[in-house]
Design a protein around this motif. Sequence first.
Motif, short mmCIF file in Angstrom:
data_model
loop_
_atom_site.label_atom_id
_atom_site.label_comp_id
_atom_site.label_asym_id
_atom_site.label_seq_id
_atom_site.Cartn_x
_atom_site.Cartn_y
_atom_site.Cartn_z
N ARG A 103 37.91 7.49 0.01
CA ARG A 103 36.95 6.81 -0.65
C ARG A 103 37.63 6.33 -1.74
NH1 ARG A 103 32.17 10.95 -1.47
NH2 ARG A 103 32.00 9.45 -3.32
N ASP A 114 37.96 2.11 -3.16
CA ASP A 114 37.54 1.75 -4.13
C ASP A 114 38.77 1.31 -5.22
OD1 ASP A 114 34.80 3.95 -4.71
OD2 ASP A 114 35.14 2.07 -3.48
N SER A 171 41.53 3.59 -12.45
CA SER A 171 41.63 2.49 -11.58
C SER A 171 43.21 2.48 -11.00
CB SER A 171 41.39 0.95 -11.99
OG SER A 171 42.33 0.65 -12.78
#
Lengths: 457, 253
Positions: A209, A213, A277
């Motif tokens: 996941r 993302d 990120s």
Amino acid sequence: MPGLKACEADPLGDARALARLADWCGRYTPWTAVDGSDGVRLDVTGCAHLFGGEAALLEDLTRRVAALGFASRAALAGTPGAAWAVARFGPRKKEPGEMIVPPGAEREALAALSVAGLRLAPALVEELERLGLSRIGDLDRIPRGALTKRFGVEPLRRLDEALGLAFEPISPRRPATPYHTRLSWPEPIGDPASLAAGTRRLLGDLCARMERDHRGARRLELALYRVDGGVERASVGTSRPAREVEHLMGLFAERLERLDPGFGVEVMALRAGLVESLPATQLSLRLPPSGGRELDSSRPPAEGMAAEIGRLVDRLGNRFGFENVVRFAPRASHLPERAAFTVPAGLPEEKTAGAWPRERSRPLRLLARPEPVEAVAMVPDAPPVMFRRRTVVHRIARAEGPERIEPEWWRGGRAGKAPARDYYQVEDTEGRRFWLYRDGPYRPGASPSWYLHGIFA
Amino acid sequence: MSSHPFHLASLAELRARIRALEGTGPGTERHRLSFGAPEIDRALPWGGLPLGCLHEVAGEGAASGFCAALLARLAGERGVVLWCLRVGAHQTGELYAPGLAAFGLDPERLIVLRGRGDAEVLWAVQEGLRSGKLAAAVGEVRKVALSDGRRLQLAAEAGCVTGILLRSPHAKAGASAAVTCWRLSAAPSASSLGEVGVGRPRWRAELLRCRGAEPRSWLVEWRHETGDFAVVVLPSDRSAEPDTPARGGRVAL
């Protein structure tokens, strides 16, 4: 009454037990909180299907809580306020699974309940009852403006929350994150291999996941929910966002050994506490050099090397603590003990950029505290001719200096008033090299104090 | 022993195969580090310090300096080195970053681990060796059991990372799994004519053990300007032991 059993009230112990229960309820959903002094609140939005529906979830919960030794009442509704009211003041149904308020039906369900179910202060409840407003339905019929004018904002707010017109958040015990997965077994497991396999599956889920993302985890927490109501937790951290299953599995492997599965683990849950990120890495067309031993310095450092070193820092940091895996960074200070400081190795290099002064000769090893030594110097300002450190006498054959380092007066206090130091680099007859300093300039009549601060190679 | 080219070639090949079996890697350009001093390079069967294996260096301040100099040569422009300190070394002090510059080692290239005991340092060194992407991993230890040394040697071979163990000179020189064992002690320096101060660092470097070579000792000086070692022959030593090159006729196994 001879049959009455009395024991000491232990509010602190009760609170702790309640907190443990709230933690244990994490096996259903990560959004759990302690509610007052006698309740636990769970937000099971989106989790009910994992347990076969809301009714089944409620039944399972009541049954297990009873097995843990608590007498309980549970209710499920669309808002926390409605659930609170129904659980405490609603009619007791035969099947625990029937204490459910269908979505949108809060008004009807609450109408017949006492106003105390609105979580109002007891004085206010008494006043309402005195005025004949003993049911929530009665309050509901009064126009909103009149209600506020007569009783203040509190009743209206609670009413709105219970009916779903105002939003009431749950602050969960553990900060909620969108990245969490869970795994449950019909039979409790306890052997290390199964636990490891379970962790690996959870990591695989979560990393997939995160990859979608474009994120990586910096902190991961694994929770094992045991059959006896206990919860075992293990957490790992990384210096840079990571989402490689093998690497994270390696970090967890050590922690898993130290967890105690008790009589068995029924549910395992993994959550990523801190996520940053992490853009997708690009495969380079040329393979990175192997082993880093290439003597060709014209190519820039390979991405593979930085990532692998980051993983090494992670492994060392998780084992020894990230504060013990450090790099040196320069500080603009003349004082030797302040000229360098340590920063965690995981910080990107740009943050610690600084210039290392290269023109001064400094020892390779510095003593944490300068050691007082006895030294004899013939002439003021001359280096010592011999000094004694502990029981060993060193006769100086060569010396360089003095290098005068003044205290940093701008720092004030004792540091600012310390005397200047005259440093000498000395070499004894056997070739050992030391860094000595004299505290303060030479004063006739006063014997100066000498210290050993560092040892040259 | 005939010096027919065929014999010499097959001898060299045999040596290389034996070295490969021994696990110290073939002695080609890429797998050794030259000291910069031909006398030392010649004395070692690989023509320099072999990379991708474990070495031991014993000594106090001198050993740290020798190690820092080696690391500077190993790290080069891009390599990263892991140095595992032993915290609490009050006698000898802790590593001081500004002092690394004297050996050409950029403190930015260093990852430092502060370990609390031999076990922690050895574990960290092993992890560093296995990672495969470091230029070298150094650990300061007091005692190394033979089994630990073997494990580190295997890890160094697996990851192709050079490992160095820094030990105190008082450690018993027992059996060791390291490929080379050195002992460093301080030696008086000399400065060029006219200068009075402390000269370039000089040490007496003794090669205590080495697979395939005899124990030797040299007086070495570290040259910061060129970043390499130089063997110093003092006038009084000249008469004692001539510096003989490695004899090509003997089979060194």
